[in-house]
Scaffold this active site. Structure first.
Site, PDB file in Angstrom:
ATOM      1  CG  ASP A 196      99.094  91.355  69.081  1.00 39.38           C
ATOM      2  OD1 ASP A 196      98.347  91.324  68.084  1.00 39.38           O
ATOM      3  OD2 ASP A 196      99.046  92.278  69.916  1.00 39.38           O
ATOM      4  N   GLY A 197     100.724  91.190  66.350  1.00 43.90           N
ATOM      5  CA  GLY A 197     101.444  92.165  65.547  1.00 43.90           C
ATOM      6  C   GLY A 197     100.861  93.536  65.828  1.00 43.90           C
ATOM      7  CD  GLU A 254      98.112  90.586  64.316  1.00 45.66           C
ATOM      8  OE1 GLU A 254      98.466  89.537  64.898  1.00 45.66           O
ATOM      9  OE2 GLU A 254      97.520  91.502  64.909  1.00 45.66           O
ATOM     10  CG  ASP A 268      95.139  90.245  68.401  1.00 45.26           C
ATOM     11  OD1 ASP A 268      95.836  90.050  67.381  1.00 45.26           O
ATOM     12  OD2 ASP A 268      95.346  91.202  69.168  1.00 45.26           O
ATOM     13  CG  HIS A 281      93.749  95.676  72.568  1.00 50.63           C
ATOM     14  ND1 HIS A 281      95.039  95.937  72.993  1.00 50.63           N
ATOM     15  CD2 HIS A 281      93.769  95.710  71.217  1.00 50.63           C
ATOM     16  CE1 HIS A 281      95.800  96.149  71.929  1.00 50.63           C
ATOM     17  NE2 HIS A 281      95.059  96.006  70.846  1.00 50.63           N
ATOM     18  CG  ASP A 303      99.222  95.091  72.303  1.00 48.78           C
ATOM     19  OD1 ASP A 303      99.150  95.312  71.086  1.00 48.78           O
ATOM     20  OD2 ASP A 303      99.075  95.987  73.162  1.00 48.78           O
TER      21      ASP A 303
END
Length: 145
Positions: free
Chosen positions: A9-10, A47, A69, A124, A134
């Site tokens: 994740d970024g 990301e 994501d 999320h 995250d």
């Protein structure tokens, strides 16, 4: 060839702004977390960086199931857009320059070493590893606020 699960994740505070990235690598029951950040960046750069740093951490060629994501990353690879950008001198179909070419070039080199399947997960949305990444990425950009 070993099989590795990777989750990435970024995150950014502002876009551009301070950013963070994180990855979880899992193989043979062992898990490793990686994370980092930059003072001024974009969400898409973070990301991509998460994916690159995770693949760079592998010591030998692996079969990788990579979950992210980021539609930007997944679609660019799975829809093969990045290969078209590269073949067109890093220009998109509309002739505008592709963004983040430095990172895409790094990623393409890594994809020649590892066999990577890119999977998308809604962010999320209570995916445990995505939520953990995250939190790590947000903590990293928090260092620059």
């Amino acid at each position: 060839m070993k099989t590795v699960e990777i989750f990435t994740d970024g995150a950014c505070s502002g876009n551009p702004g301070p950013g963070g990235w994180a990855s979880i690598l899992r193989c043979d029951g062992v898990e490793k977390e990686l994370s980092g950040g930059e003072k001024e960046t974009t969400n898409n750069r973070m990301e991509l960086t998460a994916v690159i740093k995770a693949l760079e951490a592998l010591k030998y060629p692996c079969k990788v199931k990579l979950t992210t994501d980021s539609k930007y990353v997944c679609d660019a690879i799975n829809q093969k857009w990045v290969y078209g950008w590269r073949d067109n001198g890093w220009r998109k179909k509309d002739k505008k320059p592709a963004l983040n070419t430095d990172l895409w070039q790094q990623l393409l080199i890594l994809l020649e070493i590892h066999s990577v399947e890119f999977l998308w997960v809604k962010g999320h949305n209570d995916h445990p590893e995505n939520e953990r990444c995250d939190k790590l990425a947000v903590a990293e950009y928090g260092k620059y606020l």
